[in-house]
Design an enzyme around this catalytic site. Structure first.
Site: not given
Ligand code: IVH
Length: 667
Positions: A33, A83, A113, A115, A117, A136, A224, A288, A312, A406, A409, A424, A429
């Site tokens: 560092d 998606l 791959e 997904k 969140d 987006r 991705y 994909k 999902k 409350c 108090c 409250c 309090c």
């Molecule tokens: S591909 C046209 N890859 O999920 C292909 N999306 O529910 C679209 N997301 O809008 C995206 N991980 O924000 C892709 N490995 C991944 C992802 C991913 C998360 C999100 C992305 C998309 C949303 C759809």
């Protein structure tokens, strides 16, 4: 000398980029560092002596972005799609059949791959330099949040040489799990509503208008996919991800490939186990088509591609018994019902309490004490009561009625019209008093060591300190005399109070706990006013004119500072020797011919691209804003300007063209 400085700067910048990549992307630090700090300091010194060295992609520019009042719109060169989802392996099989039918000739290869969140973003690199980053939005255009995205340390501001002249990459911004937990703890300590989950926290962070505040949020990014690419392209998804990784961009740790339904199921299940160790939340697997040219043949519907699908994972749930509903009193007096549960293990942690939000929510779900309830928790998400298992309801279970009193108090609770929260109303309090003191001492506010929940409870309980002014009158012996208080901890706290006297004014303003004044607003106020005295006398009109301050906030601030009791408190703090000066004040004659001016860009300009025009404006000290209002100073209109131009004309906002803009910018 000049060229020497330039050379040295390039070496330093390169080295810093390398260390950043090792630290933030590979998680393999390559320097200590202090040594890193030395390199960084040297870079800053060079840039101070030679400002021309400080390019937009210099490592110093991570938090170099200026606060904006609104995000400009960014049109995506290629649409950002979403998606379709599936929730079962049978549905997945149907998806595979659909694609096979469209591509009867081909051997299909798939990638699997995580997904992530988070929030989808698109990043545009031109000649290797990050020029625009956007959300987006509706898929066709989103918000230009370049300044905010640049603060993400794992994201390179520049790519290695030999990348296509235009390279758009797409991915997901998220909040790191560990960082999320800490952020929420801090927010609770500050009396702010915690974020429900990392995704909301990431979304809230990217919406902030001041990149400096975004920089404090533990955000990460995983790329991705690709958008517009003007140059040679990989031919498969696997190659895309490998390429991105090679360019130094953060990518998912592992992606799987497979052909058969069985392959996909195996990969999805493997990922389901692996994902618990990721430092970001995942809610599924994305499947994909690997071959990019086959994708084209497959096509897309209006919102989602036909060549990909999201599988999902189910959120983790458990049943347990609701033992009691208790009421928590916040520093603003809000009464929040809390579910006290028979402890149960979900998603790797023991859950004994869950928020019930408010009375209406409890009634809507008909949650009764004694009920067996379903609790849901996904990763770091705050556990929530999903529903009641009615078959298991005991006869004696009684409907919940919020005691309109409350619990601390015993004052009669009150509710504003249109609000769902009972409060409250008693500012004295003890629960509110404690909440205010804890907020004042919290890390994000005055950052007073030792001033946590336990000590504050004792200070208030014993009557030693009932407001923040009284904290500064405490003697060491008084604090040390409290139950279970070691001399050393008492001394630390007294030292902490002393140190807090030097804190910047915005921390104090935030710490006062004025309704609607979070850290961001406190900073906005302290950028406008250099001293507490000026702030005390600010009129409502003056306050509204500040960026980030709307009518509700202005009213609240004006009201608070007008209250004689609050003014007396400020006087006590002044006498105690607290710093009343703002170090972040930006004088209104800030540098540049467009200083303090807000401009709206609309239509296509003859020569400048949108981001180039924005850069000119910002370099001249001006700000690019998204929508036209009375406060707008100029609208810069190009070809095919639409509703914004009409609105400018309606509001008599001056409309200028590109050449006029350049003249104003002094170019
Ligand atoms: S591909 C046209 N890859 O999920 C292909 N999306 O529910 C679209 N997301 O809008 C995206 N991980 O924000 C892709 N490995 C991944 C992802 C991913 C998360 C999100 C992305 C998309 C949303 C759809």
């Amino acid at each position: 000398m000049k060229t020497e400085a330039k050379k040295r700067h390039a070496v330093l910048a390169d080295e810093i980029r390398r260390h950043d990549h090792a630290y933030y992307v590979l998680a393999e630090p390559s320097i200590s560092d202090p040594d890193y700090d030395r390199l960084y300091r040297e870079l800053l010194d060079l840039e101070e002596a030679h400002p021309e060295l400080c390019a937009a992609d210099s490592p110093s520019q991570r938090v170099g972005g200026k606060p904006v009042s609104e995000f400009p719109e960014h049109r995506h060169a290629q649409p950002m799609m979403s998606l379709d989802n599936t929730y079962s392996f049978d549905e997945l099989a149907e998806f595979l059949k659909r694609v096979e039918k469209r591509l009867p000739e081909a051997e299909l290869d798939w990638t699997i791959e995580p997904k992530i969140d988070g929030l989808a973003v698109s990043l545009r690199y031109e000649n290797g330099t990050l020029v625009v980053g956007a959300t987006r939005g509706d898929g066709a255009s989103g918000d230009d949040i370049t300044g905010n995205l640049k603060t993400i340390r794992s994201l390179p501001l520049r790519l290695p040489a030999k990348v296509p002249a235009v390279l758009e990459v797409r991915g997901e911004v998220f909040m790191r799990r560990a960082g999320f937990a800490k952020l929420n703890e801090k927010r609770k300590a500050e009396g702010e509503e915690p974020f429900a989950n990392p995704r909301n926290a990431a979304a809230g962070s990217l919406k902030m208008l001041d990149p400096k505040m975004v920089a404090e949020r533990p955000l990460g990014i995983i790329l991705y996919g690709l958008g517009e690419v003007n140059g040679e392209m990989p031919v498969t998804q696997k190659e895309v991800v490998d390429w991105l990784k090679q360019l130094g961009l953060p990518t998912a740790g592992k992606i799987w490939t497979g052909q058969s339904h069985a392959d996909l199921v195996a990969a999805i299940n493997e990922l389901d186990i692996a994902r618990h160790d990721f430092d970001y939340e995942t809610d599924g697997a994305v499947i994909k088509l690997n071959d990019l040219s086959l994708r084209e043949q497959c096509g897309a519907t209006s919102k989602a591609p036909r060549w990909a699908i999201a599988y999902k994972y189910a959120a983790e749930q458990a049943e347990t018994v609701l033992k009691a509903i208790t009421i928590q009193v916040g520093r603003t007096g809000a009464l929040t019902p809390v579910a006290e549960l028979e402890p149960v293990l979900i998603a790797g942690s023991t859950v004994a309490r869950a928020t019930l939000h408010n009375e209406e929510e409890i009634q809507r779900k008909d949650i009764r004490v004694g009920d067996t309830v379903v609790i849901e928790k996904a990763g770091e998400i705050i556990p929530a009561v999903v529903e009641v298992v009615l078959e298991k309801r005991p006869k004696k279970a009684t409907a919940f009625v919020l005691n309109k009193e409350c619990p601390e108090c015993k004052s009669k609770a009150a509710k504003d019209e249109g609000d769902v929260v009972w409060r409250c109303p008693n500012p004295d309090c003890a629960a509110q008093v404690r909440g205010r003191l804890e907020h004042f001492c919290a890390r994000g506010a005055m950052d007073i060591e030792g001033g946590g929940e336990v000590l504050v409870r004792q200070l208030v309980g014993s009557g030693l300190a009932l407001n923040v002014g009284e904290l500064y009158k405490l003697a060491l012996a008084e604090v040390a005399g409290l139950e279970r208080m070691a001399e050393k901890s008492a001394q630390n706290f007294i030292d902490g109070l002393e140190a807090s006297k030097q804190r910047d004014l915005w921390r104090l303003v935030f710490g006062l706990g004025i309704l609607h004044v979070g850290a961001g607003v406190a900073k906005a106020l302290c950028r406008r006013y250099a001293t507490m005295a000026e702030l005390l006398d600010a009129s409502e009109e003056e306050l509204v004119a500040i960026d980030d301050v709307g009518e509700v906030i202005a009213k609240s601030v004006h009201f608070w500072f007008g209250d004689p009791q609050n003014r007396a408190l400020i006087e006590v703090l002044r006498k105690a020797g607290l710093n009343f000066e703002s170090s972040i004040v930006t004088s209104s004659e800030a540098a540049g011919p467009l200083a303090g001016k807000g401009l709206v860009l609309t239509g296509t300009l003859p020569n400048l691209k949108r981001h180039e025009a924005a850069a000119c404006i910002e370099a001249a000290g001006g700000k690019v804003i998204g929508t036209v209002s009375k406060k707008t100073d100029y609208v810069v209109a190009g070809e095919a300007a639409g509703s914004k131009l009409a609105k400018a004309e309606k509001l008599s906002v001056p409309v200028i063209d590109e050449s006029e803009l350049l003249r104003l910018c002094g170019e």
